[in-house]
Design a protein around this motif. Structure first.
Motif, PDB file in Angstrom:
ATOM      1  N   ASN A 141       0.844  -1.198   0.000  1.00 10.40           N
ATOM      2  CA  ASN A 141       0.000   0.000   0.000  1.00 10.40           C
ATOM      3  C   ASN A 141       0.882   1.252   0.000  1.00 10.40           C
ATOM      4  N   ASP A 142       1.689   1.416  -1.047  1.00  7.31           N
ATOM      5  CA  ASP A 142       2.555   2.585  -1.170  1.00  7.31           C
ATOM      6  C   ASP A 142       1.690   3.830  -1.388  1.00  7.31           C
ATOM      7  N   GLY A 143       1.898   4.833  -0.601  1.00  2.91           N
ATOM      8  CA  GLY A 143       1.105   6.048  -0.695  1.00  2.91           C
ATOM      9  C   GLY A 143      -0.118   6.035   0.195  1.00  2.91           C
ATOM     10  N   ASN A 144      -0.413   4.875   0.829  1.00  5.49           N
ATOM     11  CA  ASN A 144      -1.552   4.726   1.762  1.00  5.49           C
ATOM     12  C   ASN A 144      -2.878   5.157   1.141  1.00  5.49           C
ATOM     13  N   GLY A 145      -3.060   4.841  -0.132  1.00  8.94           N
ATOM     14  CA  GLY A 145      -4.303   5.217  -0.794  1.00  8.94           C
ATOM     15  C   GLY A 145      -5.442   4.241  -0.564  1.00  8.94           C
ATOM     16  N   TYR A 146      -5.133   2.970  -0.248  1.00 13.37           N
ATOM     17  CA  TYR A 146      -6.183   1.963  -0.088  1.00 13.37           C
ATOM     18  C   TYR A 146      -6.608   1.841   1.371  1.00 13.37           C
ATOM     19  N   ASP A 147      -7.925   1.814   1.595  1.00 16.27           N
ATOM     20  CA  ASP A 147      -8.518   1.702   2.926  1.00 16.27           C
ATOM     21  C   ASP A 147      -9.216   0.346   3.033  1.00 16.27           C
ATOM     22  N   SER A 148      -8.608  -0.592   3.749  1.00 11.52           N
ATOM     23  CA  SER A 148      -9.178  -1.936   3.861  1.00 11.52           C
ATOM     24  C   SER A 148     -10.439  -1.953   4.708  1.00 11.52           C
ATOM     25  N   ARG A 149     -10.654  -0.921   5.536  1.00 10.77           N
ATOM     26  CA  ARG A 149     -11.840  -0.880   6.380  1.00 10.77           C
ATOM     27  C   ARG A 149     -13.108  -0.682   5.545  1.00 10.77           C
ATOM     28  N   HIS A 150     -13.015   0.137   4.485  1.00  7.60           N
ATOM     29  CA  HIS A 150     -14.176   0.419   3.656  1.00  7.60           C
ATOM     30  C   HIS A 150     -14.042  -0.143   2.244  1.00  7.60           C
ATOM     31  N   GLY A 151     -12.861  -0.656   1.889  1.00 11.10           N
ATOM     32  CA  GLY A 151     -12.682  -1.308   0.599  1.00 11.10           C
ATOM     33  C   GLY A 151     -12.467  -0.372  -0.572  1.00 11.10           C
ATOM     34  N   HIS A 152     -12.157   0.897  -0.320  1.00 15.16           N
ATOM     35  CA  HIS A 152     -11.977   1.792  -1.453  1.00 15.16           C
ATOM     36  C   HIS A 152     -10.583   2.422  -1.475  1.00 15.16           C
ATOM     37  N   PHE A 153     -10.146   2.783  -2.698  1.00 12.76           N
ATOM     38  CA  PHE A 153      -8.876   3.464  -2.924  1.00 12.76           C
ATOM     39  C   PHE A 153      -9.163   4.938  -3.181  1.00 12.76           C
ATOM     40  N   THR A 154      -8.426   5.837  -2.518  1.00 18.65           N
ATOM     41  CA  THR A 154      -8.549   7.273  -2.724  1.00 18.65           C
ATOM     42  C   THR A 154      -7.253   7.787  -3.335  1.00 18.65           C
ATOM     43  N   ALA A 155      -7.352   8.435  -4.504  1.00 18.70           N
ATOM     44  CA  ALA A 155      -6.161   8.915  -5.209  1.00 18.70           C
ATOM     45  C   ALA A 155      -5.479  10.014  -4.396  1.00 18.70           C
ATOM     46  N   PRO A 156      -4.217   9.830  -3.995  1.00 19.98           N
ATOM     47  CA  PRO A 156      -3.529  10.878  -3.238  1.00 19.98           C
ATOM     48  C   PRO A 156      -3.103  12.046  -4.120  1.00 19.98           C
ATOM     49  N   ILE A 157      -2.879  11.780  -5.427  1.00 24.39           N
ATOM     50  CA  ILE A 157      -2.496  12.836  -6.367  1.00 24.39           C
ATOM     51  C   ILE A 157      -3.230  12.601  -7.685  1.00 24.39           C
ATOM     52  N   THR A 158      -3.341  13.657  -8.482  1.00 17.23           N
ATOM     53  CA  THR A 158      -3.982  13.560  -9.783  1.00 17.23           C
ATOM     54  C   THR A 158      -3.079  12.823 -10.761  1.00 17.23           C
ATOM     55  N   GLY A 159      -3.662  11.948 -11.594  1.00 16.70           N
ATOM     56  CA  GLY A 159      -2.846  11.226 -12.552  1.00 16.70           C
ATOM     57  C   GLY A 159      -3.608  10.132 -13.273  1.00 16.70           C
ATOM     58  N   LEU A 160      -2.880   9.329 -14.036  1.00 14.51           N
ATOM     59  CA  LEU A 160      -3.430   8.181 -14.754  1.00 14.51           C
ATOM     60  C   LEU A 160      -3.157   6.925 -13.930  1.00 14.51           C
ATOM     61  N   TYR A 161      -4.213   6.155 -13.646  1.00 11.86           N
ATOM     62  CA  TYR A 161      -4.104   4.988 -12.778  1.00 11.86           C
ATOM     63  C   TYR A 161      -4.585   3.728 -13.502  1.00 11.86           C
ATOM     64  N   ALA A 162      -4.055   2.592 -13.077  1.00 11.77           N
ATOM     65  CA  ALA A 162      -4.498   1.285 -13.575  1.00 11.77           C
ATOM     66  C   ALA A 162      -5.017   0.473 -12.391  1.00 11.77           C
ATOM     67  N   PHE A 163      -6.168  -0.212 -12.604  1.00 15.92           N
ATOM     68  CA  PHE A 163      -6.766  -1.047 -11.561  1.00 15.92           C
ATOM     69  C   PHE A 163      -7.115  -2.415 -12.136  1.00 15.92           C
ATOM     70  N   SER A 164      -6.922  -3.444 -11.332  1.00 17.15           N
ATOM     71  CA  SER A 164      -7.289  -4.794 -11.747  1.00 17.15           C
ATOM     72  C   SER A 164      -8.001  -5.504 -10.607  1.00 17.15           C
ATOM     73  N   VAL A 165      -8.952  -6.376 -10.977  1.00 23.38           N
ATOM     74  CA  VAL A 165      -9.678  -7.152  -9.979  1.00 23.38           C
ATOM     75  C   VAL A 165      -9.799  -8.588 -10.470  1.00 23.38           C
ATOM     76  N   THR A 166      -9.673  -9.527  -9.546  1.00 17.42           N
ATOM     77  CA  THR A 166      -9.895 -10.943  -9.820  1.00 17.42           C
ATOM     78  C   THR A 166     -10.861 -11.478  -8.771  1.00 17.42           C
ATOM     79  N   VAL A 167     -11.953 -12.102  -9.220  1.00 17.72           N
ATOM     80  CA  VAL A 167     -12.945 -12.656  -8.291  1.00 17.72           C
ATOM     81  C   VAL A 167     -13.183 -14.131  -8.618  1.00 17.72           C
ATOM     82  N   MET A 168     -13.410 -14.923  -7.571  1.00 19.41           N
ATOM     83  CA  MET A 168     -13.682 -16.349  -7.742  1.00 19.41           C
ATOM     84  C   MET A 168     -15.007 -16.693  -7.085  1.00 19.41           C
ATOM     85  N   CYS A 169     -15.831 -17.486  -7.794  1.00 21.53           N
ATOM     86  CA  CYS A 169     -17.101 -17.944  -7.232  1.00 21.53           C
ATOM     87  C   CYS A 169     -16.849 -18.958  -6.117  1.00 21.53           C
ATOM     88  N   HIS A 170     -17.828 -19.070  -5.233  1.00 20.75           N
ATOM     89  CA  HIS A 170     -17.736 -20.056  -4.164  1.00 20.75           C
ATOM     90  C   HIS A 170     -18.408 -21.345  -4.634  1.00 20.75           C
TER      91      HIS A 170
END
Length: 333
Positions: A231-260
């Motif tokens: 968590n470089d920059g401390n942008g991700y909040d595991s308590r609420h599950g969201h990332f907050t951009a610390p600075i303006t810029g171009l970002y990349a996000f990826s997610v992987t989900v598995m069914c139960h």
């Protein structure tokens, strides 16, 4: 006047509800919170948790462990410690809000305005105390209706309140404008400090988090990936599950989900400030997993998260670190 608990809830539409409490003595305390679950489902969770503690008989060691669990719920802890009986049937909706950030601001306002609350913090959004005077005046102001008897004295008092409110509002506006200008200056200075002599950005922003346990999801529920890998920059909040951009810029996000197992299909979305920017699907009939990568521009302060799409509640996402959410800064602006 009976004491009450207030809880901010979120479903397809978000709700704020009122839970009454009956007790032998006067209690003006209230509880305010926001969640991604439906009203009835979240209310049922509070009720089951409280009633389970009330009915359970403990050994000495079990009592000590139970007290630790009770401390996790302010409502259950208050009911047990004060011997209050919660009037679940009279719970009612007070407010509605879809947008996550707006809902969190409303939650903070309710906490601030309610005074004596059971909350252990001021909510997910840190509301500046410069608004305290304005909120106090909004509570004091008396609405005029066609049935209200207005005397010259009361009318003059209302005029004075309105004038005081306007002066306070203008003062707050000036303070807000000054702070906004200062924030922009600090952000510019901060970005300049993070740039090397040749213009290459030295800012390091990136995170990766996974889901530790299998979770049953509600409609539009935010998925909280609770195990932080980086968590470089401390942008991700595991308590609420969201990332907050610390600075303006171009970002990349990826997610992987598995069914139960083979219980159901799983539809999830990558969301930017309430707007879906990517969708991910996993076929539940073969313990399938799905992945999605998006590249998006963010202003400083904007948020990105992953949520369950509109499916029947109860569909499960597999934990044990198989499901994950990651993101990083590509280029600072």
């Amino acid at each position: 006047m009976p004491p009450s608990f207030f809880i901010a809830m979120k479903s397809t539409i978000s709700l704020i509800l009122n839970i009454f409490v009956r007790c032998a003595r006067v209690c003006d305390a209230s509880y305010i919170g926001e969640t991604g679950r439906r009203f009835g489902f979240r209310l049922g969770e509070h009720r089951k948790d409280t009633e389970r503690q009330e009915e359970k008989k403990f050994t000495r060691s079990e009592r000590k462990q139970s007290e630790s669990q009770i401390n996790k719920s302010a409502i259950t802890y208050h009911a047990m410690q004060e011997n209050h009986v919660i009037d679940w049937e009279n719970s009612k909706v007070l407010d509605r809000e879809n947008h996550l950030l707006k809902r969190q601001i409303k939650e903070a306002i309710w906490i601030r305005r309610s005074g004596a609350v059971l909350n252990r913090d001021e909510g997910a959004h840190r509301l500046s105390h410069i608004y305290d005077q304005l909120l106090c005046l909004c509570i004091v102001a008396v609405p005029i209706t066609s049935d209200t008897d207005i005397t010259p004295e009361s009318f003059l008092s209302l005029q004075e309140q309105v004038q005081t409110l306007l002066v306070a509002f203008q003062s707050q506006q000036q303070t807000i404008e000054h702070l906004e200008r200062r924030i922009e200056e600090v952000e510019t200075e901060n970005l300049e400090l993070k740039l090397s002599d040749d213009g290459a950005a030295r800012a390091s922003v990136g995170f990766s988090a996974s889901l530790s346990t299998t979770v049953a999801l509600g409609d539009s529920q935010t998925i909280m990936f609770d195990t932080i890998i980086s968590n470089d920059g401390n942008g991700y909040d595991s308590r609420h599950g969201h990332f907050t951009a610390p600075i303006t810029g171009l970002y990349a996000f990826s997610v992987t989900v598995m069914c139960h197992g083979s219980e159901s299909n799983l539809h999830t979305s990558i969301v930017k400030d309430g707007q879906i920017i990517g969708k991910c699907f996993a076929n539940g009939y073969s313990s399938d997993n799905g992945s999605k990568l998006v590249v998006v521009q963010l202003q400083a302060g904007q948020m990105v998260w992953v949520e369950h799409a509109v499916d029947p509640s109860g569909y499960k996402i597999y934990g044990d670190e198989y499901s994950s959410f990651s993101g990083f800064l590509v280029q600072a602006y």
